[in-house]
Design an enzyme around this catalytic site. Structure first.
Site, PDB file in Angstrom:
ATOM      1  N   ASP A 136       0.738  -1.238   0.091  1.00  0.00           N
ATOM      2  CA  ASP A 136      -0.162  -0.144  -0.145  1.00  0.00           C
ATOM      3  C   ASP A 136       0.957   1.206   0.079  1.00  0.00           C
ATOM      4  O   ASP A 136       0.415   2.397   0.120  1.00  0.00           O
ATOM      5  CB  ASP A 136      -0.990  -0.071   1.203  1.00  0.00           C
ATOM      6  CG  ASP A 136      -0.120  -0.086   2.473  1.00  0.00           C
ATOM      7  OD1 ASP A 136       1.003  -0.064   2.548  1.00  0.00           O
ATOM      8  OD2 ASP A 136      -0.797  -0.076   3.712  1.00  0.00           O
ATOM      9  N   GLU A 143       1.098   4.441   7.232  1.00  0.00           N
ATOM     10  CA  GLU A 143       0.200   3.718   6.388  1.00  0.00           C
ATOM     11  C   GLU A 143      -0.465   5.034   5.498  1.00  0.00           C
ATOM     12  O   GLU A 143       0.004   6.270   5.665  1.00  0.00           O
ATOM     13  CB  GLU A 143      -0.921   3.138   7.187  1.00  0.00           C
ATOM     14  CG  GLU A 143      -0.273   2.033   8.237  1.00  0.00           C
ATOM     15  CD  GLU A 143      -0.245   0.855   7.314  1.00  0.00           C
ATOM     16  OE1 GLU A 143      -0.284   0.669   6.270  1.00  0.00           O
ATOM     17  OE2 GLU A 143       0.016  -0.179   8.371  1.00  0.00           O
TER      18      GLU A 143
END
Ligand code: PGA
Length: 236
Positions: A136, A143
């Site tokens: 990702d 993140e």
């Protein structure tokens, strides 16, 4: 940005190890920023090999790691401290007291974040930071959506990251739900960056990160702005 395409995983590992080795040979007192994950293991074992042959000396080198799970002690075989000892530090002559990993068992995690930032400052900053990249686009445990201006902080892990890491813990419910990680700002402050990626499943995200728009939704895309970024990848 320098992009080096490697032939295979062994070649990627050797090329990455060459960059790290050059850093340590030219500046034995370097502060290396280190990373865990499956990607850097080959580079660490190459460096161990060269150390054993007498080609590199880590006795004056210091290291700081990107991240650690919250709740795991350094003796836990899933902790990143344990990973670093087993895959690298135990087999070279770096002084253990000169190796730093965030303390996932600190009583006060906010204070631990501050201590880690101050520690990096007190070492004079990071000379060369090694980075893997998640599917990702995460770097460290930053993140998608992570603010670019953060230094060391606490994160709740994404479902996808928990799932990806469940293989190491035996089951998903054993994976810690939180981690402490250097932030994007800490990473960007390193004087040199070395990003490594391996496997066909990393091609899309590496292309997005290096050539797509710079956005917090792809945390590694910020690396495009770093003045000294080297990328070594193999998508075979
Ligand atoms: P990997 O992890 O090296 O195991 O692919 C990279 C990362 O998630 O940073």
């Amino acid at each position: 940005m320098r992009i080096i395409e490697a032939k295979d995983y062994a070649d990627m590992s050797r090329k990455a190890a060459n960059v790290i080795s050059a850093q340590v040979i030219l500046e034995p007192r370097s502060v290396l920023g280190l990373a865990t994950g499956s990607t850097p293991i080959g580079a660490y074992s190459q460096l161990i090999d060269w150390y054993k042959k007498g080609d590199i000396d880590f006795s004056l080198t210091k290291s700081v790691n990107l991240d650690e799970y919250i709740g795991l002690d350094g003796s836990d075989d899933q902790s990143y401290r344990y990973f670093m000892n087993r895959n690298f530090f135990d087999s070279i002559n770096i002084k253990k007291e000169n190796t730093f990993v965030p303390n996932g068992k600190a009583a006060d995690m906010e204070a631990e974040c501050k201590r880690y930032d101050e520690l990096i400052d007190s070492l004079g900053g990071i000379d060369l930071q090694l980075l893997g990249i998640g599917h990702d686009g995460h770097i460290g445990f930053n993140e998608p959506g992570a603010a670019f201006e953060k230094t060391t902080h606490i994160v709740e892990l994404e479902e996808a990251t928990i799932k990806a890491n469940a293989r190491f813990f035996g089951s998903e419910d054993k994976v810690p739900k939180k981690a402490i990680t250097m932030g994007i700002k800490s990473i960007m402050q390193a004087r040199k960056l070395l990003l490594i990626a391996n496997g066909p499943d990393k091609r899309d995200i590496v292309e997005k990160a290096l050539h797509g728009p710079v956005t917090p939704m792809v945390p590694a895309s910020i690396l495009q702005f770093h003045p000294n970024l080297t990328v070594v990848y193999c998508f075979n």
